[in-house]
Motif scaffolding. Sequence first.
Motif, PDB file in Angstrom:
ATOM      1  N   TRP A  76     -62.049 -42.891 -17.626  1.00 32.98           N
ATOM      2  CA  TRP A  76     -62.697 -43.053 -16.313  1.00 32.98           C
ATOM      3  C   TRP A  76     -63.604 -44.279 -16.361  1.00 32.98           C
ATOM      4  CZ3 TRP A  76     -62.075 -39.373 -12.328  1.00 32.98           C
ATOM      5  CH2 TRP A  76     -62.879 -39.562 -11.203  1.00 32.98           C
ATOM      6  N   PRO A  77     -63.521 -45.175 -15.385  1.00 34.90           N
ATOM      7  CA  PRO A  77     -64.356 -46.385 -15.417  1.00 34.90           C
ATOM      8  C   PRO A  77     -65.839 -46.055 -15.273  1.00 34.90           C
ATOM      9  CG  PRO A  77     -63.104 -46.271 -13.372  1.00 34.90           C
ATOM     10  CD  PRO A  77     -62.653 -45.129 -14.220  1.00 34.90           C
ATOM     11  N   ASN A  79     -68.124 -48.475 -14.597  1.00 36.65           N
ATOM     12  CA  ASN A  79     -68.773 -49.579 -13.888  1.00 36.65           C
ATOM     13  C   ASN A  79     -68.802 -49.407 -12.372  1.00 36.65           C
ATOM     14  OD1 ASN A  79     -66.060 -49.838 -13.536  1.00 36.65           O
ATOM     15  ND2 ASN A  79     -65.924 -51.974 -14.154  1.00 36.65           N
ATOM     16  N   VAL A  81     -66.380 -48.557 -10.350  1.00 38.99           N
ATOM     17  CA  VAL A  81     -65.110 -48.802  -9.672  1.00 38.99           C
ATOM     18  C   VAL A  81     -64.642 -47.494  -9.038  1.00 38.99           C
ATOM     19  CG1 VAL A  81     -62.668 -49.363 -10.085  1.00 38.99           C
ATOM     20  CG2 VAL A  81     -64.458 -50.669 -11.231  1.00 38.99           C
ATOM     21  N   PRO A  82     -64.166 -47.540  -7.789  1.00 36.17           N
ATOM     22  CA  PRO A  82     -63.687 -46.304  -7.164  1.00 36.17           C
ATOM     23  C   PRO A  82     -62.493 -45.727  -7.921  1.00 36.17           C
ATOM     24  CG  PRO A  82     -63.759 -48.107  -5.558  1.00 36.17           C
ATOM     25  CD  PRO A  82     -64.062 -48.688  -6.897  1.00 36.17           C
ATOM     26  N   VAL A  83     -62.419 -44.404  -7.958  1.00 37.11           N
ATOM     27  CA  VAL A  83     -61.265 -43.718  -8.542  1.00 37.11           C
ATOM     28  C   VAL A  83     -60.641 -42.885  -7.425  1.00 37.11           C
ATOM     29  CG1 VAL A  83     -60.480 -42.041 -10.248  1.00 37.11           C
ATOM     30  CG2 VAL A  83     -62.307 -43.638 -10.836  1.00 37.11           C
ATOM     31  N   THR A 117     -56.071 -47.613   0.833  1.00 38.77           N
ATOM     32  CA  THR A 117     -57.304 -48.151   0.259  1.00 38.77           C
ATOM     33  C   THR A 117     -57.688 -49.486   0.874  1.00 38.77           C
ATOM     34  OG1 THR A 117     -56.100 -49.151  -1.591  1.00 38.77           O
ATOM     35  CG2 THR A 117     -57.041 -46.958  -1.944  1.00 38.77           C
ATOM     36  N   ASP A 124     -61.338 -50.740  -0.718  1.00 39.79           N
ATOM     37  CA  ASP A 124     -61.270 -50.917  -2.172  1.00 39.79           C
ATOM     38  C   ASP A 124     -60.478 -52.195  -2.408  1.00 39.79           C
ATOM     39  OD1 ASP A 124     -60.906 -50.932  -4.876  1.00 39.79           O
ATOM     40  OD2 ASP A 124     -59.945 -48.975  -5.000  1.00 39.79           O
ATOM     41  N   ASP A 125     -61.193 -53.289  -2.673  1.00 43.57           N
ATOM     42  CA  ASP A 125     -60.519 -54.568  -2.897  1.00 43.57           C
ATOM     43  C   ASP A 125     -60.410 -54.888  -4.390  1.00 43.57           C
ATOM     44  OD1 ASP A 125     -63.185 -54.992  -3.299  1.00 43.57           O
ATOM     45  OD2 ASP A 125     -63.400 -56.601  -1.831  1.00 43.57           O
ATOM     46  N   SER A 126     -60.477 -53.844  -5.227  1.00 41.82           N
ATOM     47  CA  SER A 126     -60.322 -54.027  -6.666  1.00 41.82           C
ATOM     48  C   SER A 126     -58.941 -54.603  -6.945  1.00 41.82           C
ATOM     49  CB  SER A 126     -60.437 -52.693  -7.413  1.00 41.82           C
ATOM     50  OG  SER A 126     -61.571 -51.989  -7.018  1.00 41.82           O
ATOM     51  N   LYS A 129     -56.317 -50.855  -8.844  1.00 43.35           N
ATOM     52  CA  LYS A 129     -56.833 -49.592  -8.320  1.00 43.35           C
ATOM     53  C   LYS A 129     -56.696 -48.521  -9.395  1.00 43.35           C
ATOM     54  CE  LYS A 129     -56.479 -51.168  -3.865  1.00 43.35           C
ATOM     55  NZ  LYS A 129     -56.920 -52.515  -4.085  1.00 43.35           N
ATOM     56  N   THR A 130     -57.754 -47.751  -9.609  1.00 42.29           N
ATOM     57  CA  THR A 130     -57.740 -46.677 -10.590  1.00 42.29           C
ATOM     58  C   THR A 130     -57.397 -45.373  -9.877  1.00 42.29           C
ATOM     59  OG1 THR A 130     -59.419 -47.833 -11.878  1.00 42.29           O
ATOM     60  CG2 THR A 130     -59.082 -45.506 -12.372  1.00 42.29           C
TER      61      THR A 130
END
Length: 159
Positions: A76-77, A79, A81-83, A117, A124-126, A129-130
Amino acid sequence: KDVAAAKKKGRGQVVTYGPKSMPDIDIVDGVKGGLVPKQYAELGYFWWKAQEILYALRPTEATKKALAEHKIEIGWPSNGVPVHGMQVRRTDKVEGKYKEAEKVPLGVYAAHLVNMTSKSIPPDDSAVKTVLLASDDTAILNEAAPVSKQHGLKFLRNS
């Protein structure tokens, strides 16, 4: 019955309260048992019930510790970051005597997730994506690697 027995034994005055005798409680019309503290009445009965449930199910320190350890184990991140959660049901829906649907490839789920997303608030512009992947089908992990590359996803498996 208990109130009458307590009065007979002289244990002091027994006072009973009903919702209408409690000045800080609003009764929500049309909802059986719909009692809400007045300061929260404008937020509604269902909001209040959600708060009660949230309080009743709050995790203990031991549970918080176990969850933190498990999150580390599955990658699990840390930092912020959305999951995103994704459940892919297979065995009870797409197999056997009581089959309800055709098997949907993981890539179809992934495409919908990426689309959703991009429209979420906040989006969520990662770059990657997690996704916490939950499934009753262990073979789904075989599909995950190519789908991960194709859609820019990192799958976490909660096994």
